[in-house]
Every structure is written in C-alpha cells, then in structure tokens.
Scaffold this motif. Structure first.
Motif, short mmCIF file in Angstrom:
data_model
loop_
_atom_site.label_atom_id
_atom_site.label_comp_id
_atom_site.label_asym_id
_atom_site.label_seq_id
_atom_site.Cartn_x
_atom_site.Cartn_y
_atom_site.Cartn_z
N VAL A 1 38.60 12.33 -49.13
CA VAL A 1 37.92 13.06 -50.21
C VAL A 1 37.61 12.11 -51.36
O VAL A 1 36.51 12.16 -51.93
N LEU A 2 38.53 11.24 -51.70
CA LEU A 2 38.31 10.27 -52.77
C LEU A 2 37.10 9.37 -52.46
O LEU A 2 36.21 9.22 -53.29
N VAL A 3 37.05 8.82 -51.27
CA VAL A 3 35.93 7.95 -50.88
C VAL A 3 34.63 8.73 -50.85
O VAL A 3 33.59 8.24 -51.29
N HIS A 4 34.68 9.97 -50.37
CA HIS A 4 33.48 10.82 -50.33
C HIS A 4 32.92 11.02 -51.75
O HIS A 4 31.72 10.86 -51.97
N GLU A 5 33.77 11.35 -52.68
CA GLU A 5 33.31 11.59 -54.05
C GLU A 5 32.85 10.30 -54.72
O GLU A 5 31.90 10.31 -55.50
N ILE A 6 33.49 9.18 -54.42
CA ILE A 6 33.01 7.90 -54.95
C ILE A 6 31.64 7.60 -54.36
O ILE A 6 30.78 7.02 -55.04
N GLY A 7 31.39 8.03 -53.13
CA GLY A 7 30.05 7.88 -52.55
C GLY A 7 29.01 8.58 -53.40
O GLY A 7 27.90 8.06 -53.60
N HIS A 8 29.34 9.76 -53.94
CA HIS A 8 28.41 10.45 -54.85
C HIS A 8 28.23 9.64 -56.14
O HIS A 8 27.14 9.60 -56.71
N HIS A 9 29.30 9.00 -56.60
CA HIS A 9 29.22 8.13 -57.78
C HIS A 9 28.22 7.00 -57.52
O HIS A 9 27.50 6.58 -58.42
N PHE A 10 28.16 6.53 -56.28
CA PHE A 10 27.20 5.48 -55.91
C PHE A 10 25.79 6.02 -55.74
O PHE A 10 24.86 5.26 -55.50
N GLY A 11 25.64 7.35 -55.82
CA GLY A 11 24.32 7.95 -55.69
C GLY A 11 24.00 8.42 -54.28
O GLY A 11 22.85 8.79 -54.00
N LEU A 12 24.98 8.44 -53.40
CA LEU A 12 24.75 8.87 -52.02
C LEU A 12 24.82 10.39 -51.90
O LEU A 12 25.63 11.03 -52.57
N SER A 13 24.01 10.94 -51.03
CA SER A 13 24.05 12.37 -50.73
C SER A 13 25.14 12.63 -49.69
O SER A 13 25.68 11.69 -49.09
N ASP A 14 25.45 13.90 -49.45
CA ASP A 14 26.41 14.25 -48.40
C ASP A 14 25.95 13.71 -47.06
O ASP A 14 26.75 13.19 -46.28
N ASP A 15 24.65 13.82 -46.77
CA ASP A 15 24.11 13.32 -45.50
C ASP A 15 24.28 11.81 -45.40
O ASP A 15 24.63 11.27 -44.34
N ASP B 1 30.07 27.92 -59.49
CA ASP B 1 28.78 28.58 -59.72
C ASP B 1 27.63 27.59 -59.56
O ASP B 1 26.61 27.90 -58.94
N GLU B 2 27.80 26.40 -60.15
CA GLU B 2 26.74 25.39 -60.09
C GLU B 2 26.43 24.97 -58.65
O GLU B 2 25.28 24.71 -58.30
N LEU B 3 27.46 24.96 -57.81
CA LEU B 3 27.28 24.55 -56.41
C LEU B 3 27.00 25.74 -55.49
O LEU B 3 26.80 25.56 -54.29
N GLY B 4 27.03 26.95 -56.04
CA GLY B 4 26.77 28.14 -55.24
C GLY B 4 27.87 28.46 -54.26
O GLY B 4 27.62 29.00 -53.17
N LEU B 5 29.12 28.15 -54.61
CA LEU B 5 30.25 28.39 -53.73
C LEU B 5 30.97 29.67 -54.13
O LEU B 5 31.11 29.96 -55.33
N ASP B 6 31.45 30.40 -53.15
CA ASP B 6 32.11 31.67 -53.41
C ASP B 6 33.63 31.54 -53.60
O ASP B 6 34.24 32.32 -54.31
N SER B 7 34.22 30.57 -52.94
CA SER B 7 35.68 30.45 -52.96
C SER B 7 36.10 29.11 -53.52
O SER B 7 35.49 28.08 -53.22
N GLU B 8 37.16 29.13 -54.30
CA GLU B 8 37.69 27.88 -54.85
C GLU B 8 38.26 26.98 -53.75
O GLU B 8 38.50 25.81 -53.96
N PHE B 9 38.46 27.53 -52.55
CA PHE B 9 38.94 26.72 -51.43
C PHE B 9 37.81 26.00 -50.70
O PHE B 9 38.05 25.21 -49.79
N ASP B 10 36.56 26.24 -51.11
CA ASP B 10 35.41 25.61 -50.46
C ASP B 10 35.11 24.21 -50.98
O ASP B 10 34.25 23.52 -50.45
N LEU B 11 35.81 23.78 -52.02
CA LEU B 11 35.51 22.49 -52.64
C LEU B 11 36.80 21.66 -52.72
O LEU B 11 37.75 22.04 -53.40
N LEU B 12 36.83 20.53 -52.00
CA LEU B 12 38.01 19.67 -51.98
C LEU B 12 37.98 18.65 -53.11
O LEU B 12 39.02 18.21 -53.60
#
Length: 144
Positions: free
Chosen positions: A120-134, A60-71
């Motif tokens: 996926v692990l590195v991507h999420e750690i990137g968010h931990h570093f404060g990086l956006s998806d872009d 809900d917070e991310l506005g996603l409809d399916s639980e398969f949309d988030l890895l």
C-alpha cells in the motif's frame, strides 16, 4: 505438523491484539526504511501518516461507499505536477495508510501484514510520482 508445532503456533497468537495506531506507524516506518535508498530519495519530503479510517470527505471525493474500500491515499501535488516553487500555504504531500481497512484486507489474504503495508505504501508513493492505478498495476505486473 506435530501436536507440538500446532501448540506453538496457537500459543503465538493467544495473547496478541491487533496493532494499534502506534504499532501500525512503526510497521509503516519499518516498511519505508526497507525500501531501496534510491527509491526513497526520489520521493522528496512526502509525509507518511496512519489513521484508522479515511475521512468522509476522502470517501466522497473518490465515490466510495465504505471506509473499508480504501487502504491508503496520496494527498497533495504529485511530483509530475508540482510547480518549481511551492505555493504559500500549500499542504505537504502525504501518504495515508488506513489501519482498519488494511487489517481487514490482511485477514482475508495470504500475505504478511508487513507485505500488505509495504504494498500500500509503494502504491501510494506511485501516485506521488504521478502514476495512475493502471500504471502502478503495470509496474507491479512487470516486477512479478
């Protein structure tokens, strides 16, 4: 490919089941352990957790409809936004890896499961570093 090669490939898969949560946690731990020491040192005390699916609240917070949309998902206060002293009652920073969506993605792509989990692990750690998806996409594009 010879008939023997084909038979051997088939035999490797005939009795295999999808990795359960414990197997998936072990895959995530291996992916973490194989990251460069310098990179892991920068992450601090981030916890790595696995579950089958994200929570309804996260979707809900991310506005996603399916639980398969988030890895995967980073939850917490990224290093770029962290106060010098953690507040009382502050939850630990966590990276979540979602088994079923990752397995679904893996089944549709030409990557190994270990490579997908590591990505996926590195991507999420990137968010931990404060990086956006872009930002993360740009780093990955530069690395390729």
């Amino acid at each position: 490919m010879t008939a023997e090669d084909t038979a051997a490939r088939i035999a490797r898969w005939m009795d295999r089941a999808a990795p359960d949560l414990d197997d998936f946690a072990a895959i995530a731990e291996k992916a973490w352990a194989e990251l460069p020491d310098e990179f892991r040192a920068l992450t601090g005390d981030v916890e790595i957790r696995v579950d089958d699916f994200p929570t309804d609240e996260a979707l809900d917070e991310l506005g996603l409809d399916s639980e398969f949309d988030l890895l995967g998902l980073f939850q917490g206060v990224g290093l770029a936004h962290a106060p010098a002293v953690a507040g009382t009652g502050q939850m630990p920073n966590r990276v979540w890896l979602y088994r079923r969506p990752i397995l679904d993605y893996w089944a549709e792509h030409e990557e190994t499961l270990g490579d997908v989990v590591t990505h996926v692990l590195v991507h999420e750690i990137g968010h931990h570093f404060g990086l956006s998806d872009d930002d993360i996409d740009a780093v990955e594009a530069a690395a390729d």
